[in-house]
Design a protein around this motif. Structure first.
Motif, short mmCIF file in Angstrom:
data_model
loop_
_atom_site.label_atom_id
_atom_site.label_comp_id
_atom_site.label_asym_id
_atom_site.label_seq_id
_atom_site.Cartn_x
_atom_site.Cartn_y
_atom_site.Cartn_z
N ARG A 7 23.19 57.76 12.13
CA ARG A 7 24.04 57.08 11.15
C ARG A 7 24.91 55.99 11.77
O ARG A 7 25.45 55.16 11.07
CB ARG A 7 24.91 58.09 10.42
CG ARG A 7 25.97 58.72 11.29
CD ARG A 7 26.74 59.77 10.54
NE ARG A 7 27.59 60.47 11.50
CZ ARG A 7 28.78 60.90 11.23
NH1 ARG A 7 29.27 60.77 10.02
NH2 ARG A 7 29.49 61.51 12.15
N HIS A 8 25.03 55.96 13.09
CA HIS A 8 25.84 54.96 13.77
C HIS A 8 25.05 53.69 14.10
O HIS A 8 25.60 52.76 14.67
CB HIS A 8 26.44 55.53 15.06
CG HIS A 8 27.40 56.65 14.82
ND1 HIS A 8 28.65 56.45 14.28
CD2 HIS A 8 27.28 57.98 15.03
CE1 HIS A 8 29.27 57.60 14.18
NE2 HIS A 8 28.46 58.56 14.62
N PHE A 9 23.79 53.67 13.77
CA PHE A 9 22.93 52.55 14.09
C PHE A 9 22.38 51.91 12.82
O PHE A 9 22.20 52.57 11.81
CB PHE A 9 21.77 52.99 14.99
CG PHE A 9 22.24 53.50 16.32
CD1 PHE A 9 22.50 52.62 17.36
CD2 PHE A 9 22.44 54.85 16.53
CE1 PHE A 9 22.95 53.08 18.58
CE2 PHE A 9 22.88 55.33 17.74
CZ PHE A 9 23.14 54.44 18.77
N THR A 10 22.09 50.64 12.91
CA THR A 10 21.53 49.89 11.80
C THR A 10 20.25 49.22 12.27
O THR A 10 20.19 48.68 13.37
CB THR A 10 22.51 48.81 11.31
OG1 THR A 10 23.72 49.46 10.93
CG2 THR A 10 21.95 48.04 10.15
N VAL A 11 19.24 49.22 11.43
CA VAL A 11 17.99 48.56 11.74
C VAL A 11 17.94 47.23 10.99
O VAL A 11 18.11 47.19 9.77
CB VAL A 11 16.78 49.43 11.34
CG1 VAL A 11 15.48 48.69 11.59
CG2 VAL A 11 16.81 50.74 12.08
N LEU A 12 17.78 46.17 11.72
CA LEU A 12 17.66 44.84 11.13
C LEU A 12 16.28 44.30 11.42
O LEU A 12 15.78 44.42 12.53
CB LEU A 12 18.70 43.89 11.72
CG LEU A 12 20.16 44.26 11.52
CD1 LEU A 12 21.05 43.29 12.27
CD2 LEU A 12 20.51 44.25 10.04
N THR A 13 15.67 43.72 10.42
CA THR A 13 14.37 43.10 10.63
C THR A 13 14.46 41.63 10.25
O THR A 13 15.17 41.25 9.32
CB THR A 13 13.29 43.77 9.78
OG1 THR A 13 13.64 43.66 8.41
CG2 THR A 13 13.13 45.23 10.15
N THR A 14 13.76 40.82 10.99
CA THR A 14 13.68 39.39 10.69
C THR A 14 12.22 38.98 10.79
O THR A 14 11.40 39.70 11.34
CB THR A 14 14.52 38.55 11.67
OG1 THR A 14 14.03 38.76 12.99
CG2 THR A 14 15.98 38.94 11.61
N PHE A 15 11.93 37.82 10.28
CA PHE A 15 10.57 37.34 10.34
C PHE A 15 10.57 35.93 10.92
O PHE A 15 11.55 35.21 10.85
CB PHE A 15 9.91 37.34 8.96
CG PHE A 15 10.61 36.45 7.97
CD1 PHE A 15 10.19 35.15 7.78
CD2 PHE A 15 11.68 36.90 7.23
CE1 PHE A 15 10.83 34.32 6.88
CE2 PHE A 15 12.33 36.09 6.33
CZ PHE A 15 11.91 34.79 6.15
N GLN A 16 9.46 35.58 11.51
CA GLN A 16 9.26 34.23 12.04
C GLN A 16 8.89 33.33 10.87
O GLN A 16 7.97 33.63 10.13
CB GLN A 16 8.14 34.26 13.08
CG GLN A 16 7.95 32.98 13.81
CD GLN A 16 9.12 32.69 14.72
OE1 GLN A 16 9.82 33.58 15.16
NE2 GLN A 16 9.35 31.43 14.99
N PRO A 17 9.61 32.22 10.67
CA PRO A 17 9.27 31.36 9.53
C PRO A 17 7.89 30.73 9.71
O PRO A 17 7.52 30.31 10.80
CB PRO A 17 10.37 30.30 9.55
CG PRO A 17 10.88 30.30 10.94
CD PRO A 17 10.71 31.70 11.46
#
Length: 92
Positions: A7-17
């Motif tokens: 619960r102390h961590f967040t998952v972020l995802t991004t994409f290559q344009p």
């Protein structure tokens, strides 16, 4: 992983344009700006956007060149759409 720890961590995802995405965004922006210029200038819309795509993600573009990838000593080498937006802001 323990749920109390997770619960102390967040998952972020991004994409290559993709080239299609960059073309759509910056063609619309630049098209609105140069609509009041002479037809010779308006014809430069597509070459400007295509040159920008080539510089960013082309075969030897910035995002495909190993010397421009972030590393421990070059952590500030983060090229993204914000950098391209700054280029277009300079054109406007």
């Amino acid at each position: 992983v323990n749920s109390r720890l997770q619960r102390h961590f967040t998952v972020l995802t991004t994409f290559q344009p993709t080239a299609f995405l960059i073309t759509g965004i910056y063609t619309a922006i630049l098209e609105k700006h140069i609509c009041g210029f002479a037809p010779q200038v308006q014809k430069l819309l597509e070459p400007i956007v295509n040159a920008t795509i080539d510089v960013l993600i082309g075969g030897s573009g910035i995002l495909n060149t190993p010397c421009f990838l972030p590393s421990a000593s070059k952590f500030h080498y983060q090229f993204n759409l914000k950098d391209i937006a700054n280029i277009f802001q300079g054109l406007l």
